[in-house]
Design a protein around this motif. Structure first.
Motif, PDB file in Angstrom:
ATOM      1  N   GLU A  98       6.909  -8.979  -8.634  1.00  0.00           N
ATOM      2  CA  GLU A  98       6.657  -7.628  -9.135  1.00  0.00           C
ATOM      3  C   GLU A  98       6.802  -7.527 -10.648  1.00  0.00           C
TER       4      GLU A  98
ATOM      5  N   ALA B 161       4.843  -5.538  -3.414  1.00  0.00           N
ATOM      6  CA  ALA B 161       4.823  -5.717  -4.875  1.00  0.00           C
ATOM      7  C   ALA B 161       3.876  -4.714  -5.527  1.00  0.00           C
ATOM      8  N   SER B 164       5.412  -1.317  -5.573  1.00  0.00           N
ATOM      9  CA  SER B 164       6.510  -1.246  -6.527  1.00  0.00           C
ATOM     10  C   SER B 164       6.000  -1.188  -7.977  1.00  0.00           C
ATOM     11  N   ILE B 165       5.000  -2.021  -8.267  1.00  0.00           N
ATOM     12  CA  ILE B 165       4.444  -2.035  -9.633  1.00  0.00           C
ATOM     13  C   ILE B 165       3.816  -0.683  -9.955  1.00  0.00           C
TER      14      ILE B 165
END
Lengths: 305, 215
Positions: A98, B161, B164-165
């Motif tokens: 991330e 991911a 979240s980004i």
């Protein structure tokens, strides 16, 4: 047909030996005509790598756990610790994917500590000279070593972190399920499969070779699952020793070209034993930490009378 | 330097509270000399679209033959939302979000963006299938069931991911997915698209991302 999804590792003993809830909904292809199903024996339509290695270690223990689905007498601390450590490592990998800051060793160790103390219906069995506090300290040391290691940074982009892969390896054996710690893609497009191990001692080359079938199997499954993305060309075991000064080491393997048939042969042998109901006890060093040794007539050191 | 053309088509239909969709993303390598011959270039792009169209038609056909529902694992299987009242029929209500000559990106191999970009102001799609070339059409179905295409849906870690980004960057993920790939939902992302989108968003954050060669 192969499917893939993510899961959270869970201690089997905490959930009951055959509780598949941690796996979640993995679509399975019902139209696979020639693939045998172990559902009538184990209650599951697939065999997992854990089952295969359990059968190879001791067929009797396999029978207790997966066929009779007996309640374990205890859960070894090493199992809970290993599971919690894997979760911590997965958190680091996910943060890297991330582009987020990595969690600190203290934060991760705190989570390991919580998992060790999580309420459970099955008692935790500590090893000789071990305490929850000593495990906390060990977790902190190991996670600090891991975070400081260059091996904790993969040279590529993560594709799978703690994912479940299920697929057909050969039509003569059931669907095979594998929990994959980490798959990443290198700059050249090739894929790398990594498995994390917590170990008591440093791994020798023989130990790496002995453990390699697990990753060879994962490579076979992932080559099909991730077809179109890249080929699995490298395998890695990342070991972290449970020591006063933990050592993080990366053991790299190449994908064995001739390994596929050996793999199928091994799976066929295990499956033949399972479907034939052949579950002999194999007494030895594993008896000490076997959660069924209190009712096993062949167990060494504390078996059933 | 070769030219890479990436085209994408998708159809989505809904009826009786069920929705179904099928999409295709196809990459092809063209002669770099075509860049100096717009008419021929357009003709070649049209051919790629025709191939994509044919593959899409084939998938839709497979779905509609049995009243939309195709058994998991069979080519053309796709998941459906809802509880199974009635059956949507793609051939009745199909929409093609990307007509030919729209949303085409032609890039030099190895470049992440650039080249010629034809876009509709109301429906601007940027297409990324990585920075390399694939000569295989990637027909896929919506996430949630078995899938028959060679490129698999995004993994859970990739989706996590991306969410979240986007949360960190105050972006709407579905919107980014639509803008980059012309897809209706993040659930339609395949593993390669998800990886490319993660790289792209991280680049936008100013992080260094190594370019990759796709198989």
């Amino acid at each position: 047909m192969i499917s893939i999804h993510s899961t959270t590792r869970n201690n089997h003993a905490h959930r009951g030996p055959m509780d598949g809830a941690s796996v979640g909904k993995v679509p399975v292809n019902p139209s696979q005509p020639s693939c045998p199903s172990p559902a009538g024996i184990t209650g599951k339509s697939y065999i997992s790598w854990s089952q295969v290695s359990s059968y190879q270690l001791c067929p009797k223990a396999f029978e207790f756990k997966y066929v009779l689905r007996a309640d374990p007498a205890f859960v070894p601390s090493s199992l809970v610790f290993g599971t919690a450590f894997h979760d911590a490592v997965a958190r680091v990998s996910q943060a890297d994917l991330e582009g987020a800051p990595r969690p600190s060793a203290e934060e991760l160790a705190s989570e390991v500590s919580q998992q060790l103390r999580a309420s459970t219906s099955v008692p935790l069995k500590l090893a000789k000279g071990e305490s929850l506090e000593s495990l906390d300290a060990l977790a902190s040391r190991m996670l600090s070593a891991y975070l400081a290691s260059t091996a904790s940074h993969v040279e590529g982009t993560s594709i799978c972190i703690e994912d479940v892969v299920r697929g057909v390896v050969d039509a003569s054996v059931p669907l095979v399920e594998a929990r994959v710690d980490h798959v990443y893609q290198r700059q050249d497009g090739s894929l790398v499969v990594r498995d994390v191990k917590t170990t008591r001692t440093k791994w020798s080359d023989d130990k790496v070779a002995e453990s390699s079938p697990q990753l060879q199997l994962y490579a076979t499954l992932l080559d099909r699952e991730l077809e179109g993305l890249g080929k699995v060309e490298s395998l890695e075991f990342l070991t972290v020793t449970k020591a006063v000064k933990p050592v993080v080491r990366l053991h790299q393997l190449s994908v064995a070209k001739e390994g596929s048939q050996n793999l199928v042969d091994n799976l066929q042998q295990v499956w033949h034993g399972i479907e034939s109901g052949v579950f002999p006890a194999r007494p030895g060093w594993p008896c000490k930490s076997c959660a069924f040794n209190d009712r096993c007539p062949a167990a060494i050191g504390g078996g059933a009378a | 330097m070769p030219l890479v053309v990436n085209v994408g088509l998708n159809r989505k239909a809904s009826r009786d509270y069920q929705s179904a969709g099928v999409s295709i993303n196809l990459s092809a390598e063209l002669d770099s000399g075509l860049i100096n011959d717009p008419a021929r270039l357009q003709a070649e792009v049209a051919k790629v679209y025709a191939q994509a169209q044919a593959a899409l038609d084939s998938q839709v056909q497979a779905m509609t033959v049995t009243g939309t529902i195709v058994r998991p694992g069979e080519p053309g299987h796709m998941s459906h939302n809802g509880t199974g009242h009635g059956g949507g029929d793609l051939s009745d209500t199909q929409t093609r979000s990307e007509p030919p000559q729209e949303g085409v990106t032609v890039t030099g191999a190895g470049a992440s963006t650039g080249g010629i970009q034809n876009s509709n102001s109301n429906n601007r799609h940027r297409h990324h299938s990585g920075t390399g070339v694939s000569d295989q059409p990637a027909v896929r179905q919506t996430r949630g069931g078995s899938y028959g295409g060679p490129v698999r849906p995004a993994t859970e870690s990739q989706l996590k991911a991306l969410k979240s980004i986007c949360r960190r960057m105050n972006l709407q993920l579905d919107r980014e997915v639509h803008e980059e790939f012309g897809l209706e939902s993040v659930d339609q992302l395949d593993v390669r698209q998800a990886s490319a989108l993660i790289d792209l968003l991280k680049e936008r954050q100013g992080q260094v991302v190594q370019p990759r060669r796709w198989s």
